[in-house]
Design a protein around this motif. Structure first.
Motif, PDB file in Angstrom:
ATOM      1  N   ARG A 151       0.617  -1.128   0.051  1.00  0.00           N
ATOM      2  CA  ARG A 151       0.034  -0.027  -0.031  1.00  0.00           C
ATOM      3  C   ARG A 151       0.937   1.296   0.163  1.00  0.00           C
ATOM      4  O   ARG A 151       0.705   2.412  -0.801  1.00  0.00           O
ATOM      5  CB  ARG A 151      -0.838   0.091   1.219  1.00  0.00           C
ATOM      6  N   GLN A 152       2.027   1.201   0.781  1.00  0.00           N
ATOM      7  CA  GLN A 152       2.864   2.478   0.852  1.00  0.00           C
ATOM      8  C   GLN A 152       3.330   2.787  -0.492  1.00  0.00           C
ATOM      9  O   GLN A 152       3.588   3.671  -0.817  1.00  0.00           O
ATOM     10  CB  GLN A 152       3.888   2.324   2.048  1.00  0.00           C
ATOM     11  N   ALA A 153       3.809   1.540  -1.261  1.00  0.00           N
ATOM     12  CA  ALA A 153       4.464   1.751  -2.403  1.00  0.00           C
ATOM     13  C   ALA A 153       3.483   2.219  -3.427  1.00  0.00           C
ATOM     14  O   ALA A 153       3.992   3.247  -4.377  1.00  0.00           O
ATOM     15  CB  ALA A 153       5.123   0.254  -3.045  1.00  0.00           C
ATOM     16  N   ILE A 154       2.229   1.742  -3.496  1.00  0.00           N
ATOM     17  CA  ILE A 154       1.528   2.296  -4.334  1.00  0.00           C
ATOM     18  C   ILE A 154       1.097   3.840  -4.065  1.00  0.00           C
ATOM     19  O   ILE A 154       0.736   4.513  -5.067  1.00  0.00           O
ATOM     20  CB  ILE A 154       0.028   1.424  -4.275  1.00  0.00           C
ATOM     21  N   GLY A 155       0.846   4.197  -2.997  1.00  0.00           N
ATOM     22  CA  GLY A 155       0.885   5.362  -2.522  1.00  0.00           C
ATOM     23  C   GLY A 155       1.777   6.522  -2.913  1.00  0.00           C
ATOM     24  O   GLY A 155       1.777   7.505  -3.576  1.00  0.00           O
ATOM     25  N   ALA A 156       3.141   6.139  -2.879  1.00  0.00           N
ATOM     26  CA  ALA A 156       4.357   6.838  -3.179  1.00  0.00           C
ATOM     27  C   ALA A 156       4.175   6.768  -4.826  1.00  0.00           C
ATOM     28  O   ALA A 156       4.851   7.973  -5.450  1.00  0.00           O
ATOM     29  CB  ALA A 156       5.591   6.424  -2.662  1.00  0.00           C
ATOM     30  N   ALA A 157       3.693   5.799  -5.441  1.00  0.00           N
ATOM     31  CA  ALA A 157       3.931   5.942  -6.866  1.00  0.00           C
ATOM     32  C   ALA A 157       2.835   6.616  -7.649  1.00  0.00           C
ATOM     33  O   ALA A 157       3.072   7.035  -8.929  1.00  0.00           O
ATOM     34  CB  ALA A 157       3.976   4.311  -7.620  1.00  0.00           C
ATOM     35  N   ILE A 158       1.889   7.178  -7.012  1.00  0.00           N
ATOM     36  CA  ILE A 158       0.790   7.743  -7.632  1.00  0.00           C
ATOM     37  C   ILE A 158       1.049   9.415  -7.318  1.00  0.00           C
ATOM     38  O   ILE A 158       1.308   9.844  -6.448  1.00  0.00           O
ATOM     39  CB  ILE A 158      -0.440   7.243  -6.977  1.00  0.00           C
ATOM     40  N   ASP A 159       1.115  10.010  -8.375  1.00  0.00           N
ATOM     41  CA  ASP A 159       1.005  11.467  -8.554  1.00  0.00           C
ATOM     42  C   ASP A 159      -0.515  11.927  -8.474  1.00  0.00           C
ATOM     43  O   ASP A 159      -1.011  11.864  -9.410  1.00  0.00           O
ATOM     44  CB  ASP A 159       1.779  12.167  -9.660  1.00  0.00           C
ATOM     45  N   ARG A 160      -0.928  12.389  -7.216  1.00  0.00           N
ATOM     46  CA  ARG A 160      -2.464  12.474  -7.056  1.00  0.00           C
ATOM     47  C   ARG A 160      -2.885  13.849  -7.746  1.00  0.00           C
ATOM     48  O   ARG A 160      -3.936  13.802  -8.111  1.00  0.00           O
ATOM     49  CB  ARG A 160      -2.613  12.733  -5.636  1.00  0.00           C
ATOM     50  N   ASP A 161      -1.724  14.829  -7.934  1.00  0.00           N
ATOM     51  CA  ASP A 161      -2.262  15.755  -8.819  1.00  0.00           C
ATOM     52  C   ASP A 161      -2.570  15.666 -10.246  1.00  0.00           C
ATOM     53  O   ASP A 161      -3.413  16.102 -10.811  1.00  0.00           O
ATOM     54  CB  ASP A 161      -1.210  16.859  -8.443  1.00  0.00           C
ATOM     55  N   GLU A 162      -1.675  14.983 -10.816  1.00  0.00           N
ATOM     56  CA  GLU A 162      -1.852  14.369 -12.108  1.00  0.00           C
ATOM     57  C   GLU A 162      -3.084  13.484 -12.420  1.00  0.00           C
ATOM     58  O   GLU A 162      -4.033  13.869 -13.236  1.00  0.00           O
ATOM     59  CB  GLU A 162      -0.618  13.540 -12.314  1.00  0.00           C
ATOM     60  N   VAL A 163      -2.937  12.676 -11.400  1.00  0.00           N
ATOM     61  CA  VAL A 163      -4.139  11.621 -11.754  1.00  0.00           C
ATOM     62  C   VAL A 163      -5.689  12.560 -11.424  1.00  0.00           C
ATOM     63  O   VAL A 163      -6.862  12.516 -12.005  1.00  0.00           O
ATOM     64  CB  VAL A 163      -4.331  10.398 -10.604  1.00  0.00           C
ATOM     65  N   GLY A 164      -5.534  13.300 -10.263  1.00  0.00           N
ATOM     66  CA  GLY A 164      -6.893  13.900 -10.078  1.00  0.00           C
ATOM     67  C   GLY A 164      -7.380  14.909 -11.153  1.00  0.00           C
ATOM     68  O   GLY A 164      -8.521  15.126 -11.316  1.00  0.00           O
ATOM     69  N   THR A 165      -6.434  15.687 -11.727  1.00  0.00           N
ATOM     70  CA  THR A 165      -6.658  16.721 -12.628  1.00  0.00           C
ATOM     71  C   THR A 165      -7.120  15.852 -13.830  1.00  0.00           C
ATOM     72  O   THR A 165      -8.227  16.568 -14.354  1.00  0.00           O
ATOM     73  CB  THR A 165      -5.354  17.397 -13.026  1.00  0.00           C
ATOM     74  N   VAL A 166      -6.726  14.764 -14.230  1.00  0.00           N
ATOM     75  CA  VAL A 166      -7.303  13.977 -15.557  1.00  0.00           C
ATOM     76  C   VAL A 166      -8.759  13.475 -14.878  1.00  0.00           C
ATOM     77  O   VAL A 166      -9.663  13.737 -15.722  1.00  0.00           O
ATOM     78  CB  VAL A 166      -6.403  12.812 -15.689  1.00  0.00           C
ATOM     79  N   ALA A 167      -8.885  12.940 -13.711  1.00  0.00           N
ATOM     80  CA  ALA A 167     -10.276  12.440 -13.419  1.00  0.00           C
ATOM     81  C   ALA A 167     -11.298  13.526 -13.349  1.00  0.00           C
ATOM     82  O   ALA A 167     -12.236  13.142 -13.717  1.00  0.00           O
ATOM     83  CB  ALA A 167     -10.307  11.831 -11.991  1.00  0.00           C
ATOM     84  N   SER A 168     -10.911  14.569 -12.936  1.00  0.00           N
ATOM     85  CA  SER A 168     -12.021  15.925 -12.787  1.00  0.00           C
ATOM     86  C   SER A 168     -12.004  16.757 -13.948  1.00  0.00           C
ATOM     87  O   SER A 168     -12.492  17.834 -13.994  1.00  0.00           O
ATOM     88  CB  SER A 168     -11.502  16.700 -11.492  1.00  0.00           C
ATOM     89  N   SER A 169     -11.099  16.224 -15.103  1.00  0.00           N
ATOM     90  CA  SER A 169     -10.993  16.813 -16.412  1.00  0.00           C
ATOM     91  C   SER A 169     -10.838  18.462 -15.841  1.00  0.00           C
ATOM     92  O   SER A 169     -11.156  19.374 -16.547  1.00  0.00           O
ATOM     93  CB  SER A 169     -12.476  17.083 -17.141  1.00  0.00           C
ATOM     94  N   GLY A 170      -9.785  18.700 -15.070  1.00  0.00           N
ATOM     95  CA  GLY A 170      -9.139  19.946 -14.777  1.00  0.00           C
ATOM     96  C   GLY A 170     -10.082  20.770 -13.984  1.00  0.00           C
ATOM     97  O   GLY A 170      -9.648  21.974 -13.993  1.00  0.00           O
ATOM     98  N   ARG A 171     -11.146  20.444 -13.311  1.00  0.00           N
ATOM     99  CA  ARG A 171     -12.099  21.102 -12.822  1.00  0.00           C
ATOM    100  C   ARG A 171     -12.331  20.890 -11.284  1.00  0.00           C
ATOM    101  O   ARG A 171     -13.168  21.357 -10.629  1.00  0.00           O
ATOM    102  CB  ARG A 171     -13.537  21.365 -13.312  1.00  0.00           C
ATOM    103  N   GLY A 172     -11.330  20.023 -10.780  1.00  0.00           N
ATOM    104  CA  GLY A 172     -11.416  19.544  -9.634  1.00  0.00           C
ATOM    105  C   GLY A 172     -10.642  20.313  -8.566  1.00  0.00           C
ATOM    106  O   GLY A 172      -9.522  21.240  -8.832  1.00  0.00           O
TER     107      GLY A 172
END
Length: 521
Positions: free
Chosen positions: A292-313
């Motif tokens: 879980r720690q490795a997966i958490g460190a591997a994810i750029d939350r800003d990048e993923v979140g921006t894509v998921a929210s189509s830049g509006r989140g």
């Protein structure tokens, strides 16, 4: 306490509509408000209907004990005042309240509503959410005009849970089957006409005198009539706003771009938060904290979140919705993992996960493959974000398999086959997460992440013994533990935008507050 997923998944909510004989048009200075509903509420029983459309419409005819304006303290609706402890709250009701049919409202009506909602056969999604499923005693006192609620188990937010349930008048409870099509509440409006799937029309009562902030039927600008139209297409809603055929709508996605240059009152409403949960059951890869720690460190939350929210989140640092009215200003940003791919690889190396010739890691004959579950009906942005997660996890040797499901809640609640899930869950109280992430494992209980974080359990139990705002610091510490132990990894929250044309408005939680409406032209 086990919480109902119906009341927590984003896009669902609380109340319902209907109507009984009106008491005449109001005398406010407003005229008519037309607004759009994205979906039809269907059956409108306020105790069993948990849709957003049902909630928006029901607010015009039903009231709860307390209102929860966004960003401020609770305000009394049916209640004039209250005294709260972790195990008991006493509400003193306002004087002179009447129901839409003209009958007198009483403390007994409040108690009877909770009795009806508590019955298993009623099927209320608020059972165990707005009030304990067991161990609650309700005592009305007609002489004192009070209702006292006593809970066997301590709870931090009795006012904010019990106070939110819509209250039904005696005439409605006499035959609950009528609640599907008629309204029996104390709200400022009565339903005067309806056509299921098309529209619902309301008329301002002329005898409404107990509104919050001294709002009455005579308040200037309050619409005399309200018409809710079912308009499923966001594009059509925009067309109607621009033509002036409706004055209020909630629009999401790129359709908002067409409204940028117009003069509207606007409010961005967070919805469908991007939360990643881990299946920590024995034998699953995410059972190990290191994975879980490795997966958490591997994810750029800003990048993923921006894509998921189509830049509006907006980035999520608190599991409680920003539209909530409790523990404002608290967050767990410092407890979130930092994006660091090298650290992620080091964690897996140290834990004995070895990369093969294909780059995918394995340990003791087990390949580091994870099923990444997500709602099949999610937006294109979320689907793209899932694909991005797959790519980013491959970089550290994790084989993430996107697994869309039209019934993902069934999969997780029934102990199905999954490792990560993108679940758009929001809550209005930090205590709701105790019910979601603790208790027995499926199929015997609702702890569907198989969480065993004793630190969180202890902190949550401690927080429940503190009333209201006094509990916020401890609830935040409990949330810190969820983030550091990677029970959940938040990304971004998507938003929709409410647009008012020649209109000002306010919300209670995520619901239109009809007493806040003011037509300005």
């Amino acid at each position: 306490m086990k919480r109902s997923i119906v009341a927590l998944v984003a896009g669902t909510a609380l109340i319902a509509l209907s109507g009984c004989a009106g008491s005449g048009a109001g005398t406010g200075d407003g005229s008519t408000l037309n607004f759009a509903l994205s979906t039809d509420p269907g059956k409108i029983n306020p105790i069993t209907n948990a849709t957003q459309a049902g909630q928006d419409v029901a607010a015009f005819t039903y009231e709860s004990l307390v209102s929860f304006p966004v960003g401020t303290d609770p305000v009394g609706l049916l209640a004039d005042s209250w005294v709260e402890s972790p195990t008991e709250v006493t509400f003193t009701l306002k004087d002179g309240i009447t129901c839409g049919d003209g009958s007198a409202f009483s403390a007994t009506d409040v108690a009877a509503t909770f009795e009806y909602a508590e019955k298993e056969e009623t099927g209320s999604p608020y059972r165990g959410v707005y009030f304990p499923a067991q161990g609650l005693t309700v005592t009305p006192d007609e002489a004192a005009n009070t209702v006292t609620f006593t809970s066997e188990q301590p709870q931090s937010f009795l006012v904010r849970t019990i106070g939110a349930l819509p209250i039904v008048c005696a005439s409605g409870l006499a035959d609950p089957s009528k609640l599907d099509t008629e309204a029996f509440g104390t709200g400022p409006y009565t339903l005067t006409d309806s056509s299921a799937g098309q529209d619902y029309s309301f008329t301002l009562r002329d005898d409404y005198t107990w509104g919050p902030n001294a709002v009455t039927s005579k308040t200037a600008g309050l619409p005399k009539t309200v018409k809710a139209q079912v308009v499923a297409s966001a594009s059509t809603q925009v067309n109607l706003l621009q033509s002036g055929e409706i004055q209020l709508a909630t629009v999401g996605g790129a359709d908002r771009d067409r409204l940028k240059n117009d003069d509207y009152t606007t409010l961005d409403v967070p919805l469908r938060p991007g939360l990643i949960f881990f299946n920590q059951a024995e034998g699953r890869p995410a059972h190990d904290l290191e994975v879980r720690q490795a997966i958490g460190a591997a994810i750029d939350r800003d990048e993923v979140g921006t894509v998921a929210s189509s830049g509006r989140g907006e980035p999520i640092t608190n599991l409680v919705s920003p539209m909530a009215s409790v523990c404002l200003g608290y967050d767990s940003a410092d407890a979130l993992p930092e994006f660091d791919v090298d650290k992620a690889n080091s964690i897996l190396d140290a834990a004995g996960w070895v990369a093969g010739t294909d780059g995918i890691r394995s340990k003791n004959g087990q390949t580091l493959t994870v099923k990444m579950l997500f709602p099949a009906e999610e937006s294109a942005g979320v689907t793209a974000a899932i694909e991005l997660l797959q790519q980013k996890l491959a970089v550290i040797g994790v084989d993430a398999v996107p697994t869309p499901s039209s019934s993902y809640t069934d999969v997780i609640f029934q102990g199905g086959d999954w490792d990560l899930v993108w679940a758009p869950i929001y809550t209005s109280l930090p205590s709701d997460w105790q019910g979601i992430l603790s208790g027995d494992f499926p199929p015997n209980g609702g702890n569907w992440t198989y969480n065993t974080n004793q630190e969180y359990f202890d902190l949550a139990a401690q927080a429940q013994t503190l009333a209201g705002e006094e509990s916020c610091e401890t609830w935040t510490a409990a949330q810190d533990s969820l983030f550091t132990n990677l029970e959940v990894l938040p990304t971004y929250s998507s938003t929709s935008t409410m647009y008012g044309k020649d209109l000002t408005f306010g919300l209670s939680k995520t619901v239109i507050d009809p007493t806040s409406l003011r037509l300005t032209k």
